[in-house]
Design an enzyme around this catalytic site. Structure first.
Site, PDB file in Angstrom:
ATOM      1  N   HIS A 166      27.061  16.297 -28.124  1.00  0.00           N
ATOM      2  CA  HIS A 166      26.977  17.745 -27.911  1.00  0.00           C
ATOM      3  C   HIS A 166      27.627  18.529 -29.050  1.00  0.00           C
ATOM      4  O   HIS A 166      27.858  19.734 -28.912  1.00  0.00           O
ATOM      5  CB  HIS A 166      27.672  18.128 -26.597  1.00  0.00           C
ATOM      6  CG  HIS A 166      26.967  17.660 -25.371  1.00  0.00           C
ATOM      7  ND1 HIS A 166      26.873  16.334 -25.042  1.00  0.00           N
ATOM      8  CD2 HIS A 166      26.314  18.345 -24.391  1.00  0.00           C
ATOM      9  CE1 HIS A 166      26.199  16.213 -23.910  1.00  0.00           C
ATOM     10  NE2 HIS A 166      25.843  17.412 -23.500  1.00  0.00           N
TER      11      HIS A 166
ATOM     12  N   GLU B 234      13.620  20.829 -21.584  1.00  0.00           N
ATOM     13  CA  GLU B 234      13.458  21.551 -22.842  1.00  0.00           C
ATOM     14  C   GLU B 234      12.051  21.460 -23.414  1.00  0.00           C
ATOM     15  O   GLU B 234      11.527  22.441 -23.953  1.00  0.00           O
ATOM     16  CB  GLU B 234      14.483  21.030 -23.868  1.00  0.00           C
ATOM     17  CG  GLU B 234      15.910  21.462 -23.609  1.00  0.00           C
ATOM     18  CD  GLU B 234      16.605  20.651 -22.529  1.00  0.00           C
ATOM     19  OE1 GLU B 234      17.747  21.009 -22.164  1.00  0.00           O
ATOM     20  OE2 GLU B 234      16.011  19.656 -22.043  1.00  0.00           O
TER      21      GLU B 234
END
Length: 334
Positions: A129, A61
């Site tokens: 998450h 990322e």
């Protein structure tokens, strides 16, 4: 003319229309090509636009956002898809210290109009998450932060983000991609990346909300209306820059406020809204502001325990009843 489509379709249309309009628009992210993206928004794009414009990236990322920021500085219009906002933490230095600050630090000589699409929300994805960090990014000058609820807002905001010169955190919600709504049948339909919207008129309580919280507010308002309690719903939808004046104007009419968010209450977006209304409309409040938020715990994996952590329709209704019960005028709503 307008069409009834899903949030997913609205995003897909916006991306496709802007890619057709501007060859500098490219998409980058993990599994967005052959797989079609984690939420299938980019399904079929690889066949349509090829690997030069649909870039399947490694799981990196920081590198993805850093590369996209550099591309944006050079004139490209990259759209980065991060699978979840949880993974944006791996790129937070690029987002906060680079994309958000370049325009200011270079005295306007550079812009970095990178659009970062990412999903917040939950659904048995466990603690690492299932978070939502819109308050973190809304804290940062130089970023625009949107968290829309309706399909029309998803499409109009995405198209504006790809035509503007600011970096945009475009936060979607994993549980509303199938939600439907009216979207204007217009390839040039855009919405300014600012301002909240009154979605439902009411006289007794204002509910400020955004993203999935909007749908909870609607469900609660419909239930309470059966008892003669009319809620006014303000969809915040853009969190940086934040429009609290629309909320204050509503509170001047209803004299009560409930804020609904899926983030944690402590130092959350709701805290900022509550503080702003204290400053802007204190004399109009007939009861303390009520905040409905998630439990401040790591999110459990177990389905029932997970559901107990997040707001639902009943918790919003409870929040409204709490505000009415604390009304300093002790007036009965009828």
């Amino acid at each position: 003319m307008a069409r009834d489509i899903t949030v997913r379709d609205a995003l897909r249309e916006a991306l496709r229309e802007e890619m057709d309009r501007n060859e500098n628009v490219i998409l980058m992210g993990q599994d967005i090509g052959a797989y079609g993206g984690s939420y299938v928004v980019t399904a079929g794009f690889l066949d349509e636009y090829g690997r030069q414009r649909i870039v399947d990236t490694p799981i990196a990322e920081n590198g993805i956002v850093g590369s996209a920021t550099g591309m944006a500085m050079g004139g490209m219009r990259p759209v980065v898809e991060l699978m979840t906002i949880n993974f944006s933490l791996l790129a937070i230095d690029q987002i906060v210290n680079h994309a958000a600050k370049l325009y200011s630090m270079f005295n306007g000589q550079y812009t970095a109009p990178v659009v970062i699409r990412t999903a917040a929300g939950w659904g048995q994805l466990a603690a690492t998450h299932s978070q939502t960090f819109e308050n973190w990014y809304a804290h940062v000058p130089g970023l625009r932060v949107v968290m829309p609820a309706t399909p029309a807002d998803h499409k109009g905001f995405m198209k504006s983000a790809l035509r503007g010169n600011d970096p945009v955190m475009f936060i979607e919600h994993s549980l509303i991609y199938r939600n439907r709504g009216e979207v204007p049948d217009d390839d040039d339909f855009t919405l300014p990346l600012e301002g909240s919207e009154v979605r439902r008129e009411g006289d007794h309580v204002t509910i400020a909300c955004w993203s999935r919280g909007y749908y909870l507010a609607v469900e609660a308002a419909e239930e309470l209306a059966k008892e003669g309690i009319e809620c006014e719903i303000v969809d915040m939808r853009v969190l940086r820059p934040m429009d609290t004046e629309t909320v204050a104007e509503s509170v001047r009419k209803t004299n009560r406020l409930v804020v609904v968010e899926e983030g944690w209450k402590t130092l959350g977006v709701g805290s900022e809204i509550a503080a702003a209304i204290q400053e802007q409309a204190f004399d109009h409040l007939d009861a303390p502001i009520e905040r409905v938020a998630s439990q401040e715990v790591p999110v459990p994996y177990n389905r029932e325990m997970e559901r107990s952590v997040f707001p639902d329709k009943n918790k919003v209704i409870e929040g409204v009843r709490t505000v009415l019960a604390k009304d300093v005028n002790t007036a009965t709503v009828s």
